[in-house]
Write a protein that holds these residues in place. Structure first.
Motif, PDB file in Angstrom:
ATOM      1  N   VAL A  30       0.837  -1.200   0.000  1.00  0.00           N
ATOM      2  CA  VAL A  30       0.000   0.000   0.000  1.00  0.00           C
ATOM      3  C   VAL A  30       0.873   1.252   0.000  1.00  0.00           C
ATOM      4  N   GLU A  31       1.961   1.250   0.779  1.00  0.00           N
ATOM      5  CA  GLU A  31       2.884   2.382   0.789  1.00  0.00           C
ATOM      6  C   GLU A  31       3.501   2.590  -0.587  1.00  0.00           C
ATOM      7  N   HIS A  32       3.802   1.501  -1.272  1.00  0.00           N
ATOM      8  CA  HIS A  32       4.352   1.599  -2.624  1.00  0.00           C
ATOM      9  C   HIS A  32       3.335   2.246  -3.562  1.00  0.00           C
ATOM     10  N   GLN A  33       2.075   1.839  -3.459  1.00  0.00           N
ATOM     11  CA  GLN A  33       1.016   2.437  -4.295  1.00  0.00           C
ATOM     12  C   GLN A  33       0.856   3.915  -3.978  1.00  0.00           C
ATOM     13  N   ILE A  34       0.923   4.263  -2.704  1.00  0.00           N
ATOM     14  CA  ILE A  34       0.810   5.674  -2.305  1.00  0.00           C
ATOM     15  C   ILE A  34       1.965   6.478  -2.881  1.00  0.00           C
ATOM     16  N   ALA A  35       3.176   5.911  -2.837  1.00  0.00           N
ATOM     17  CA  ALA A  35       4.340   6.602  -3.401  1.00  0.00           C
ATOM     18  C   ALA A  35       4.163   6.812  -4.908  1.00  0.00           C
ATOM     19  N   LEU A  36       3.636   5.806  -5.606  1.00  0.00           N
ATOM     20  CA  LEU A  36       3.380   5.955  -7.046  1.00  0.00           C
ATOM     21  C   LEU A  36       2.361   7.053  -7.307  1.00  0.00           C
ATOM     22  N   LEU A  37       1.297   7.078  -6.519  1.00  0.00           N
ATOM     23  CA  LEU A  37       0.276   8.108  -6.697  1.00  0.00           C
ATOM     24  C   LEU A  37       0.832   9.494  -6.386  1.00  0.00           C
ATOM     25  N   ASP A  38       1.693   9.583  -5.364  1.00  0.00           N
ATOM     26  CA  ASP A  38       2.315  10.869  -5.045  1.00  0.00           C
ATOM     27  C   ASP A  38       3.175  11.360  -6.203  1.00  0.00           C
ATOM     28  N   ARG A  39       3.897  10.431  -6.832  1.00  0.00           N
ATOM     29  CA  ARG A  39       4.708  10.817  -7.998  1.00  0.00           C
ATOM     30  C   ARG A  39       3.823  11.272  -9.148  1.00  0.00           C
ATOM     31  N   LYS A  40       2.704  10.569  -9.373  1.00  0.00           N
ATOM     32  CA  LYS A  40       1.783  10.969 -10.450  1.00  0.00           C
ATOM     33  C   LYS A  40       1.181  12.332 -10.161  1.00  0.00           C
ATOM     34  N   ILE A  41       0.814  12.583  -8.911  1.00  0.00           N
ATOM     35  CA  ILE A  41       0.243  13.884  -8.536  1.00  0.00           C
ATOM     36  C   ILE A  41       1.263  14.985  -8.759  1.00  0.00           C
ATOM     37  N   ALA A  42       2.520  14.747  -8.360  1.00  0.00           N
ATOM     38  CA  ALA A  42       3.566  15.748  -8.564  1.00  0.00           C
ATOM     39  C   ALA A  42       3.761  16.027 -10.047  1.00  0.00           C
ATOM     40  N   LEU A  43       3.720  14.978 -10.876  1.00  0.00           N
ATOM     41  CA  LEU A  43       3.858  15.153 -12.321  1.00  0.00           C
ATOM     42  C   LEU A  43       2.693  15.964 -12.884  1.00  0.00           C
ATOM     43  N   GLU A  44       1.485  15.675 -12.417  1.00  0.00           N
ATOM     44  CA  GLU A  44       0.314  16.420 -12.887  1.00  0.00           C
ATOM     45  C   GLU A  44       0.397  17.891 -12.472  1.00  0.00           C
ATOM     46  N   LYS A  45       0.854  18.146 -11.238  1.00  0.00           N
ATOM     47  CA  LYS A  45       1.000  19.538 -10.784  1.00  0.00           C
ATOM     48  C   LYS A  45       2.036  20.274 -11.628  1.00  0.00           C
ATOM     49  N   GLU A  46       3.121  19.593 -11.948  1.00  0.00           N
ATOM     50  CA  GLU A  46       4.149  20.203 -12.790  1.00  0.00           C
ATOM     51  C   GLU A  46       3.594  20.482 -14.188  1.00  0.00           C
ATOM     52  N   THR A  47       2.816  19.548 -14.706  1.00  0.00           N
ATOM     53  CA  THR A  47       2.192  19.739 -16.022  1.00  0.00           C
ATOM     54  C   THR A  47       1.240  20.927 -15.998  1.00  0.00           C
ATOM     55  N   ILE A  48       0.467  21.051 -14.936  1.00  0.00           N
ATOM     56  CA  ILE A  48      -0.461  22.184 -14.809  1.00  0.00           C
ATOM     57  C   ILE A  48       0.306  23.500 -14.775  1.00  0.00           C
ATOM     58  N   GLN A  49       1.423  23.539 -14.043  1.00  0.00           N
ATOM     59  CA  GLN A  49       2.231  24.759 -13.997  1.00  0.00           C
ATOM     60  C   GLN A  49       2.778  25.114 -15.373  1.00  0.00           C
ATOM     61  N   LEU A  50       3.229  24.093 -16.115  1.00  0.00           N
ATOM     62  CA  LEU A  50       3.728  24.357 -17.469  1.00  0.00           C
ATOM     63  C   LEU A  50       2.619  24.863 -18.382  1.00  0.00           C
ATOM     64  N   LEU A  51       1.436  24.272 -18.260  1.00  0.00           N
ATOM     65  CA  LEU A  51       0.314  24.716 -19.093  1.00  0.00           C
ATOM     66  C   LEU A  51      -0.126  26.125 -18.721  1.00  0.00           C
TER      67      LEU A  51
END
Length: 119
Positions: A30-51
């Motif tokens: 579960v911690e591994h899944q949470i870490a993956l989701l945190d990475r995806k969220i960070a990527l999405e936030k970075e994408t939003i900032q670029l857009l």
């Protein structure tokens, strides 16, 4: 009797240890899944900032003015006159709905039927 109790307690202890390790590994999964989701969220936030930065560049007034001038023949855009800007209370009221004549007085239609029966 004492040996049986010792064996039973050892089996119980081994079962508890196995259950504890199972819980530990499922928690790690579960911690591994949470870490993956945190990475995806960070990527999405970075994408939003670029857009957002892209949007800011695309909406610069000087750029839009150049585009409007370049495509004046196609778009036929004119500058806004100050008289075109009004307050909300200066806008015309919405039109009233028009009711068709047939739907205006349905009771008259039935009244004609009632009068014909009374004759």
């Amino acid at each position: 009797m004492l040996k049986t109790l010792d064996v039973l307690l050892v089996v119980l202890m081994l079962g508890a240890a196995a259950w504890t390790f199972g819980q530990k590994y499922s928690a790690e999964a579960v911690e591994h899944q949470i870490a993956l989701l945190d990475r995806k969220i960070a990527l999405e936030k970075e994408t939003i900032q670029l857009l957002d930065a892209d949007w800011s560049l695309l909406n610069q007034p000087s750029r839009l003015e150049q585009l409007a001038k370049a495509f004046q023949d196609t778009l036929k855009l004119d500058p806004t006159d100050p008289e075109q800007i009004v307050e909300p209370n200066q806008l015309p009221s919405p039109p009233l709905p028009v009711v068709p004549a047939a739907e205006q007085k349905p009771h008259d239609r039935f009244a004609a039927v009632d009068r014909s029966k009374s004759r």
